[in-house]
Scaffold this motif. Sequence first.
Motif, PDB file in Angstrom:
ATOM      1  N   PHE A  29       0.827  -1.206   0.000  1.00  0.00           N
ATOM      2  CA  PHE A  29       0.000   0.000   0.000  1.00  0.00           C
ATOM      3  C   PHE A  29       0.861   1.255   0.000  1.00  0.00           C
ATOM      4  CE2 PHE A  29      -2.823   3.283   1.435  1.00  0.00           C
ATOM      5  CZ  PHE A  29      -3.963   3.019   0.710  1.00  0.00           C
ATOM      6  N   LEU A  30       1.929   1.272   0.797  1.00  0.00           N
ATOM      7  CA  LEU A  30       2.817   2.435   0.826  1.00  0.00           C
ATOM      8  C   LEU A  30       3.505   2.634  -0.522  1.00  0.00           C
ATOM      9  CD1 LEU A  30       4.431   2.186   4.371  1.00  0.00           C
ATOM     10  CD2 LEU A  30       2.743   3.862   3.584  1.00  0.00           C
ATOM     11  N   GLY A  35       3.477   6.266  -5.384  1.00  0.00           N
ATOM     12  CA  GLY A  35       3.333   6.558  -6.803  1.00  0.00           C
ATOM     13  C   GLY A  35       2.407   7.723  -7.103  1.00  0.00           C
ATOM     14  N   TYR A  36       1.569   8.093  -6.154  1.00  0.00           N
ATOM     15  CA  TYR A  36       0.640   9.205  -6.339  1.00  0.00           C
ATOM     16  C   TYR A  36       1.174  10.535  -5.806  1.00  0.00           C
ATOM     17  CZ  TYR A  36      -2.846   5.700  -7.507  1.00  0.00           C
ATOM     18  OH  TYR A  36      -3.524   4.673  -8.103  1.00  0.00           O
ATOM     19  N   LEU A  37       2.344  10.511  -5.203  1.00  0.00           N
ATOM     20  CA  LEU A  37       2.900  11.745  -4.637  1.00  0.00           C
ATOM     21  C   LEU A  37       3.308  12.712  -5.749  1.00  0.00           C
ATOM     22  CD1 LEU A  37       5.118  10.334  -1.747  1.00  0.00           C
ATOM     23  CD2 LEU A  37       2.824  11.340  -1.588  1.00  0.00           C
ATOM     24  N   GLU A  38       3.078  13.975  -5.499  1.00  0.00           N
ATOM     25  CA  GLU A  38       3.462  15.030  -6.433  1.00  0.00           C
ATOM     26  C   GLU A  38       4.962  15.299  -6.292  1.00  0.00           C
ATOM     27  OE1 GLU A  38       1.440  16.484  -8.665  1.00  0.00           O
ATOM     28  OE2 GLU A  38      -0.225  15.216  -7.991  1.00  0.00           O
ATOM     29  N   ASP A  42       8.466  16.115  -1.381  1.00  0.00           N
ATOM     30  CA  ASP A  42       9.743  15.468  -1.065  1.00  0.00           C
ATOM     31  C   ASP A  42       9.791  14.899   0.345  1.00  0.00           C
ATOM     32  OD1 ASP A  42      10.758  16.104  -3.579  1.00  0.00           O
ATOM     33  OD2 ASP A  42      11.634  17.984  -2.885  1.00  0.00           O
ATOM     34  N   GLU A  43       9.278  15.655   1.313  1.00  0.00           N
ATOM     35  CA  GLU A  43       9.341  15.198   2.707  1.00  0.00           C
ATOM     36  C   GLU A  43       8.547  13.909   2.895  1.00  0.00           C
ATOM     37  OE1 GLU A  43       8.936  17.845   6.084  1.00  0.00           O
ATOM     38  OE2 GLU A  43       9.362  19.525   4.739  1.00  0.00           O
ATOM     39  N   LEU A  44       7.347  13.856   2.338  1.00  0.00           N
ATOM     40  CA  LEU A  44       6.526  12.657   2.473  1.00  0.00           C
ATOM     41  C   LEU A  44       7.150  11.492   1.720  1.00  0.00           C
ATOM     42  CD1 LEU A  44       4.069  11.227   3.569  1.00  0.00           C
ATOM     43  CD2 LEU A  44       2.716  12.201   1.692  1.00  0.00           C
ATOM     44  N   ARG A  45       7.759  11.764   0.566  1.00  0.00           N
ATOM     45  CA  ARG A  45       8.431  10.708  -0.190  1.00  0.00           C
ATOM     46  C   ARG A  45       9.609  10.147   0.608  1.00  0.00           C
ATOM     47  NH1 ARG A  45       8.935  13.280  -4.276  1.00  0.00           N
ATOM     48  NH2 ARG A  45       7.184  12.447  -5.438  1.00  0.00           N
TER      49      ARG A  45
END
Length: 81
Positions: A29-30, A35-38, A42-45
């Motif tokens: 799931f993660l 793959g949907y991150l804009e 960057d921080e969330l990635r």
Amino acid sequence: MNEFTFEETNLLCIYNGSGGGTREGLIAFLEEMRGYLEPDEDELRDLTDSALSKLRSMSDGEFDALDLYPDFDAEDAAHAE
């Protein structure tokens, strides 16, 4: 085993149910969510990548021992102050 940071633990708590409550499900799931991150997230990635690395390096038994339930009492107490 690498210890999860507070932020990583929160991420795991948020998405654990969506992953079916299993280590492999949460990893899948993660990876999908990542793959949907804009491009500007960057921080969330980076946070997701770090959590994924730690999840991949642990056993299912170690994962099952994690407490991945939010502590609403602590949050309620923080808001009351």
